[in-house]
Each structure stands twice: as structure tokens, then as C-alpha cells.
Design an enzyme around this catalytic site. Sequence first.
Site, mmCIF file in Angstrom:
data_model
loop_
_atom_site.group_PDB
_atom_site.id
_atom_site.type_symbol
_atom_site.label_atom_id
_atom_site.label_comp_id
_atom_site.label_asym_id
_atom_site.label_seq_id
_atom_site.Cartn_x
_atom_site.Cartn_y
_atom_site.Cartn_z
ATOM 1 N N HIS A 77 1.295 -0.981 0.048
ATOM 2 C CA HIS A 77 -0.403 0.123 -0.153
ATOM 3 C C HIS A 77 0.890 1.261 -0.135
ATOM 4 O O HIS A 77 1.261 1.476 0.860
ATOM 5 C CB HIS A 77 -1.165 -0.232 1.075
ATOM 6 C CG HIS A 77 -2.225 1.193 1.572
ATOM 7 N ND1 HIS A 77 -3.276 0.694 1.194
ATOM 8 C CD2 HIS A 77 -2.138 1.930 1.565
ATOM 9 C CE1 HIS A 77 -4.209 1.831 1.651
ATOM 10 N NE2 HIS A 77 -2.733 3.211 1.487
ATOM 11 N N HIS A 79 1.391 5.540 -1.899
ATOM 12 C CA HIS A 79 0.745 6.535 -3.120
ATOM 13 C C HIS A 79 1.671 7.247 -4.221
ATOM 14 O O HIS A 79 2.992 8.361 -3.623
ATOM 15 C CB HIS A 79 0.400 7.799 -2.528
ATOM 16 C CG HIS A 79 -1.464 6.784 -1.477
ATOM 17 N ND1 HIS A 79 -2.065 6.814 -2.460
ATOM 18 C CD2 HIS A 79 -1.153 6.483 -0.415
ATOM 19 C CE1 HIS A 79 -3.273 5.978 -1.152
ATOM 20 N NE2 HIS A 79 -2.369 5.623 -0.157
ATOM 21 N N LYS A 82 1.255 10.457 -4.582
ATOM 22 C CA LYS A 82 1.874 11.766 -4.232
ATOM 23 C C LYS A 82 3.256 12.268 -3.199
ATOM 24 O O LYS A 82 3.140 12.744 -2.989
ATOM 25 C CB LYS A 82 0.491 11.813 -2.958
ATOM 26 C CG LYS A 82 -0.900 11.445 -3.499
ATOM 27 C CD LYS A 82 -1.323 11.778 -1.893
ATOM 28 C CE LYS A 82 -2.883 11.443 -2.267
ATOM 29 N NZ LYS A 82 -3.787 10.437 -2.691
ATOM 30 N N GLU A 231 -10.668 4.960 7.910
ATOM 31 C CA GLU A 231 -9.691 5.453 7.850
ATOM 32 C C GLU A 231 -10.189 6.967 9.239
ATOM 33 O O GLU A 231 -9.425 7.919 9.129
ATOM 34 C CB GLU A 231 -8.909 6.113 7.188
ATOM 35 C CG GLU A 231 -7.529 6.605 7.413
ATOM 36 C CD GLU A 231 -6.076 6.754 6.049
ATOM 37 O OE1 GLU A 231 -5.099 7.794 6.524
ATOM 38 O OE2 GLU A 231 -7.056 7.327 5.153
ATOM 39 N N ASP A 328 3.033 3.767 2.728
ATOM 40 C CA ASP A 328 1.213 4.367 2.646
ATOM 41 C C ASP A 328 2.290 5.683 1.863
ATOM 42 O O ASP A 328 3.156 5.317 0.839
ATOM 43 C CB ASP A 328 0.349 4.360 3.918
ATOM 44 C CG ASP A 328 -0.912 5.135 3.762
ATOM 45 O OD1 ASP A 328 -1.353 5.389 2.351
ATOM 46 O OD2 ASP A 328 -1.475 5.273 4.696
ATOM 47 N N ASN A 329 1.721 6.481 2.841
ATOM 48 C CA ASN A 329 2.509 7.413 2.439
ATOM 49 C C ASN A 329 4.064 8.052 2.151
ATOM 50 O O ASN A 329 4.149 7.426 3.930
ATOM 51 C CB ASN A 329 1.354 9.502 2.005
ATOM 52 C CG ASN A 329 -0.035 8.929 1.973
ATOM 53 O OD1 ASN A 329 -0.595 7.729 1.990
ATOM 54 N ND2 ASN A 329 -0.318 10.155 0.894
#
Length: 431
Positions: A77, A79, A82, A231, A328-329
Site C-alpha cells: 500500500h 501512493h 503523491k 481511516e 502508505d504515503n
Amino acid sequence: MMIPDGGRWGLANAAVPSVLLDAPDGPVAGPDGMTVCDLVVDAGRIAAIASPGTVAGDLPIVDRERRQVWPGLVDLHTHLDKGHILPRCPNPTNDFDGALAAVPVDRESRWTADDISRRMDFALRCAHAHGTVAIRTHLDTAQDDPARSWRALAPVREAWAGRIDLQPSALVPIGFYAEQDYARRIADLVAENHGVLGAVTYPGPDNDALLDRVFTLAAERGLAVDMHVDESLDPTVAELDRVLDAIERTGYAGPVTLGHLCSLSTRPEAEAARSIARMADLGVAAVSLPMCNEFLQARAPGRSPRLRGVAPILDMAGHGVAVAVASDNTRDPFHAYGDLDLLEVFRSAVRLGHLDLPVGAWPAAVACTPADVMGIAAGRIAVGRPADLILFSARRWDELLARPQSDRVVVRAGRRLDAVPPDFAELDDLG
């Protein structure tokens, strides 16, 4: 450490996490969750797994002295579109609402094909240097130009083929599925790019019909589904149950991954346990994002957080749910830090989620479990598999978790990888 430059060679006395070693007739696992063994590499692949001290002869041998050896890791997971926009797109509050407000402005004004592809390539060079071999990336798909990030990914994906397996997933707020033609357009875009159909859920009166549409579109096109769910730390937020209801109503039988699931940690114990048991019964996988959720959740001005913001990882695993942890990010308004280093993610997950009693099963969460979810052959050391390895100086679990392991040696296809994370200054001209 001298690694032979290709050919046939051996690693002696390598300590491999038992959960990541596929050798049913091989060496016996130790009580600490490690299996000490000898590995033979030939033509870039694992040629043999043997008892320690048995590989000899005229092979060049690297003696690991019971130091850890892992397979290449899998990040379920992320991104990538971004990533690394934080210097030009700060989050003034560092909370979830602040991130939601900040990103669209940057996306609509700055996300050219060159901008996105350069930031993606930078992130992938970081992941590559750290030992990652596969990544699922969520791509912003619901904006004025839904295919923008997908177009930017295509040449990056091609350029990185053979080094990092990239699997894209559509990031679409659930409300965008209300318009049938638009929803079909998104599903077709995903299918054309061999991706995963996604959605971001949030409470809404029409969600049952919208979730049914997601699973129906996925079933019609043979797509897996990956959703951002709950979330939030609000114990009344329980869209997870509506997602599970939709799976049952539609009879969707494909792979489903649900990410975040933060409110499961605050819902009443019995209620959360019922939801988790249903996930297990339906074969739904979970991915927890400990670094990002710890960063975003439970923020209040001038007050320390009272909650961790992390999904109940142990509870889900205890019910038989396949659980991964992921990055994640990275360096964006949703998470100001991170470097797509899955060892950092693993260390954070063990510490925040109390995964240390014992820790031995948990390397699977950044290796074979996410690989299985993605449907790829990675995350295990096995005869015939590519010799994609990470050699750590650590012997024991406490040694591995005590330091960043910045001296790790990454081996790809049997050769030492000569790569380091790129300098952030490379992105200065992007603002």
C-alpha cells in the site's frame, strides 16, 4: 562484504526467518523463528537450501555467521503519485482534514506527466536501494483528468520492469461510483492497465448500492479490489461492515484487500471481533499502515495523542485474517516522513503493535503475505526463485529492531546491488 559477481556461489550459516523460507524438506526451524541454513546461488537463482555447514567444495562462500538473510520485500500500500510533494504542499495542521484539503490544490496545478514520473522514479530508487521487489500503488483517479496518474505511471512501470513489480490501484472516493458511465470508465481504465479496482469509503446513505457497483464492476472484469476503509478513530465509523455485506450480497469471489481499519481499534470489543471474524470467513486481507496512521490520527493542537491510530493487527491475525503492513504515503501532506523502507515499516509495526511476543511470524507481513495478496511469486526464499536477498548484520531479533540496518547488503538476481537512496536535492526544481 565481498559478494561474488554472479556465477555459482554460496551463503553459509545464513539465519533466515522461518516464515520466509520455503524448504519443507530442508533444515529444521529454531525456537526463535529463525532457520540457520546454507544457500547456493546459481545463475541468479536459489539453487539449493541445505543444512548449515554442508555447502563446501570449490564454491566461493560467504559465511554469514548466523546473521539474518531475508528475501526481497513487498510493499502492498503506497501512493507513488503523491510522494515527495511536501516541500511545496505542506499540511498546516498535519491531520487528516489538512491533508485532504492540501493535496487537490497541488494535484490540479502541478501534476504534469514529468512531475509525477520524476517523483515516482525517485521513490522507486529509494525502495530499490532498501530491498523492495514489488509495490502496489494507489493512484488518484477521481479528478478533472482521471487517467493523469495512470498515463504517468505507464513509462515508469515499463522502465522498472524486472527490478520492481508495480501493481496500480484506482483511488476513487466511493461517491464517484454514483454515476454509472463514469464508474464503468474507471473500471475499464483499471482493466486496460492490469490494475486493481479501488475505493475510499466514508459514511453515506447510498453506500450499499455504491459498494455493490464496485464489486459488480470488478467481477465483470476479473479485477481484484483494494479499499481504504475506516481511516478514523471514531468508534461509530464502521463502513467495514457495509463492505463485508456488499461482498456477501454480490457474491464477489475475487481478492479483496482493506487498508487502514483504524476505527476497529476503538469500536466495542465484541463488535470489532464480529467484524474481524467475518473478514476471516470471507478471505478478506488487511493492510495496516502504522507510520502514516500514527502520524495523522488523534491529533489535536497543543495536546499529545491519546491513541496510536493503528489497526488491531494482533486481533486480526488471531482470527486468521491475512495481515500485511506497508509504507502508505511518503513526504506528502498525509505523512511527512518515510522513505519506502519496509524494514522501517516493520520495526514501527512491531513496536507500535506489540508484535514481539513472539516476533518470528511477522516478517511475513512485509514479504510473503503481501506477495500472496498481489498474486505474485515473491517474498520467500525457495529453490528456483530469484536470488533477491537482503543481508543484515543483525543476528537476533532485538539486534535487527534496535538499529535502522543502514549497512544492509541488497542482492538482486545473485549480484550485489550497487544502489543508494537518491539525494533529495534532485527534486528541488519541482518546487
